[in-house]
Scaffold this motif. Structure first.
Motif, PDB file in Angstrom:
ATOM      1  N   ASP A  87      51.735 -20.409  25.456  1.00  0.00           N
ATOM      2  CA  ASP A  87      52.807 -19.920  26.324  1.00  0.00           C
ATOM      3  C   ASP A  87      52.774 -20.691  27.632  1.00  0.00           C
ATOM      4  N   VAL A  88      53.960 -20.842  28.230  1.00  0.00           N
ATOM      5  CA  VAL A  88      54.093 -21.486  29.539  1.00  0.00           C
ATOM      6  C   VAL A  88      55.088 -20.682  30.354  1.00  0.00           C
ATOM      7  N   SER A  89      54.750 -20.391  31.610  1.00  0.00           N
ATOM      8  CA  SER A  89      55.654 -19.628  32.461  1.00  0.00           C
ATOM      9  C   SER A  89      55.395 -19.988  33.917  1.00  0.00           C
ATOM     10  N   VAL A 109      35.358 -19.882  20.411  1.00  0.00           N
ATOM     11  CA  VAL A 109      36.788 -19.779  20.714  1.00  0.00           C
ATOM     12  C   VAL A 109      36.957 -19.520  22.209  1.00  0.00           C
ATOM     13  N   VAL A 110      37.725 -20.395  22.836  1.00  0.00           N
ATOM     14  CA  VAL A 110      38.016 -20.258  24.268  1.00  0.00           C
ATOM     15  C   VAL A 110      39.494 -19.908  24.413  1.00  0.00           C
ATOM     16  N   THR A 111      39.758 -18.778  25.068  1.00  0.00           N
ATOM     17  CA  THR A 111      41.129 -18.368  25.350  1.00  0.00           C
ATOM     18  C   THR A 111      41.311 -18.369  26.859  1.00  0.00           C
ATOM     19  N   GLY A 112      42.255 -19.183  27.346  1.00  0.00           N
ATOM     20  CA  GLY A 112      42.372 -19.293  28.799  1.00  0.00           C
ATOM     21  C   GLY A 112      43.762 -19.625  29.269  1.00  0.00           C
ATOM     22  N   ASN A 113      43.890 -19.770  30.573  1.00  0.00           N
ATOM     23  CA  ASN A 113      45.130 -20.235  31.190  1.00  0.00           C
ATOM     24  C   ASN A 113      44.783 -21.158  32.342  1.00  0.00           C
ATOM     25  N   ILE A 114      45.578 -22.200  32.485  1.00  0.00           N
ATOM     26  CA  ILE A 114      45.343 -23.227  33.503  1.00  0.00           C
ATOM     27  C   ILE A 114      46.625 -23.423  34.293  1.00  0.00           C
ATOM     28  N   ASP A 115      46.496 -23.676  35.592  1.00  0.00           N
ATOM     29  CA  ASP A 115      47.692 -23.868  36.407  1.00  0.00           C
ATOM     30  C   ASP A 115      48.135 -25.329  36.368  1.00  0.00           C
ATOM     31  N   ARG A 121      54.716 -30.204  32.641  1.00  0.00           N
ATOM     32  CA  ARG A 121      53.360 -30.473  32.200  1.00  0.00           C
ATOM     33  C   ARG A 121      52.933 -29.517  31.077  1.00  0.00           C
ATOM     34  N   THR A 122      51.991 -29.998  30.280  1.00  0.00           N
ATOM     35  CA  THR A 122      51.387 -29.190  29.239  1.00  0.00           C
ATOM     36  C   THR A 122      49.874 -29.338  29.380  1.00  0.00           C
ATOM     37  N   ALA A 123      49.115 -28.808  28.432  1.00  0.00           N
ATOM     38  CA  ALA A 123      47.655 -28.850  28.543  1.00  0.00           C
ATOM     39  C   ALA A 123      47.049 -29.428  27.278  1.00  0.00           C
ATOM     40  N   GLY A 124      45.823 -29.895  27.405  1.00  0.00           N
ATOM     41  CA  GLY A 124      45.120 -30.441  26.255  1.00  0.00           C
ATOM     42  C   GLY A 124      43.628 -30.515  26.534  1.00  0.00           C
ATOM     43  N   LEU A 125      42.868 -30.799  25.500  1.00  0.00           N
ATOM     44  CA  LEU A 125      41.415 -30.937  25.621  1.00  0.00           C
ATOM     45  C   LEU A 125      41.098 -32.330  26.135  1.00  0.00           C
ATOM     46  N   ALA A 126      40.418 -32.396  27.279  1.00  0.00           N
ATOM     47  CA  ALA A 126      40.049 -33.689  27.865  1.00  0.00           C
ATOM     48  C   ALA A 126      38.716 -34.175  27.331  1.00  0.00           C
ATOM     49  N   GLU A 157      51.865 -21.600  34.708  1.00  0.00           N
ATOM     50  CA  GLU A 157      50.669 -21.106  34.045  1.00  0.00           C
ATOM     51  C   GLU A 157      50.774 -21.450  32.564  1.00  0.00           C
ATOM     52  N   ILE A 158      49.821 -22.216  32.071  1.00  0.00           N
ATOM     53  CA  ILE A 158      49.808 -22.635  30.676  1.00  0.00           C
ATOM     54  C   ILE A 158      48.696 -21.883  29.958  1.00  0.00           C
ATOM     55  N   GLU A 159      49.068 -21.083  28.984  1.00  0.00           N
ATOM     56  CA  GLU A 159      48.081 -20.327  28.213  1.00  0.00           C
ATOM     57  C   GLU A 159      47.705 -21.120  26.962  1.00  0.00           C
TER      58      GLU A 159
END
Length: 200
Positions: A87-89, A109-115, A121-126, A157-159
């Motif tokens: 989700d993104v909001s 399992v990691v469940t999180g949110n990043i600003d 923008r989106t998120a990914g594993l660095a 906020e990217i979940e």
């Protein structure tokens, strides 16, 4: 009738014929706008500009639309991973994570949110490391979406959900976010703990 009278009569008749043609009273004349009597003139409707398909690799998403949910998978430093954006909001409540261990499946399992700075923008594993001491570290980052030029301007906020598969479950894992707020240590969790605790 003498010759002069005959010529004047003929000239008068010709003048009436010309006037009749100009006023459109005769057959085959026009109504003054270039069309024949009884005919209607129509104007072709103007086509509206619509974008139904991407052009030159672009996107049909409207500006301000959030990034679509997506997933990335692979293997990094001996660890299999599946990363999903859920989700993104628009929100400034980013940078949080919960960790769960599954010893039977050798998974974490990691469940999180990043600003993020905006909705482009989106998120990914660095990165992920699996240390010999049984400790693992994970870095989740934000990155710009491809083929997107216009998005809503807000702190986003990217979940996400991150599933890591190890050869053996690590005894401890730390999670770091690299997003709008910079590089931030979010949580460190030890195997068997009920909840994640902030890093020191």
């Amino acid at each position: 009738m003498n010759r002069r009278t005959f010529v004047e009569a003929v000239a008068g008749t010709a003048t009436l014929g010309v006037l009749a043609g100009c006023t459109g009273d005769g057959n085959g004349g026009t109504d003054g706008n270039g069309s024949s009597p009884g005919e209607e003139t129509t104007t072709a409707p103007r086509e509206t500009d619509t974008l139904s398909e991407p052009v030159d690799g672009g996107t049909t998403e409207s500006p301000g639309s959030p990034p679509p949910a997506g997933e990335q998978s692979g293997r990094m430093n001996g660890v299999d991973y599946l990363f999903q954006v859920t989700d993104v909001s628009c929100s400034d409540a980013g940078n949080d994570a919960d960790v769960a261990f599954d010893e039977e499946a050798s998974e974490v399992v990691v469940t999180g949110n990043i600003d993020a700075s905006d909705l482009c923008r989106t998120a990914g594993l660095a990165s992920v490391t699996d240390g010999e001491d049984g400790r693992s570290s994970v870095v989740v980052e934000t990155r710009r979406r491809e083929n997107v030029d216009a998005c809503g301007q807000c702190i986003a906020e990217i979940e996400y959900d991150l599933r890591l598969t190890y050869d053996a479950v690590p005894s401890e894992i730390s999670v770091t976010h690299d997003g709008h707020s910079g590089r931030v240590g979010v949580t460190t969790a030890a195997y068997g703990s009920a909840s994640a605790t902030p890093p020191k």
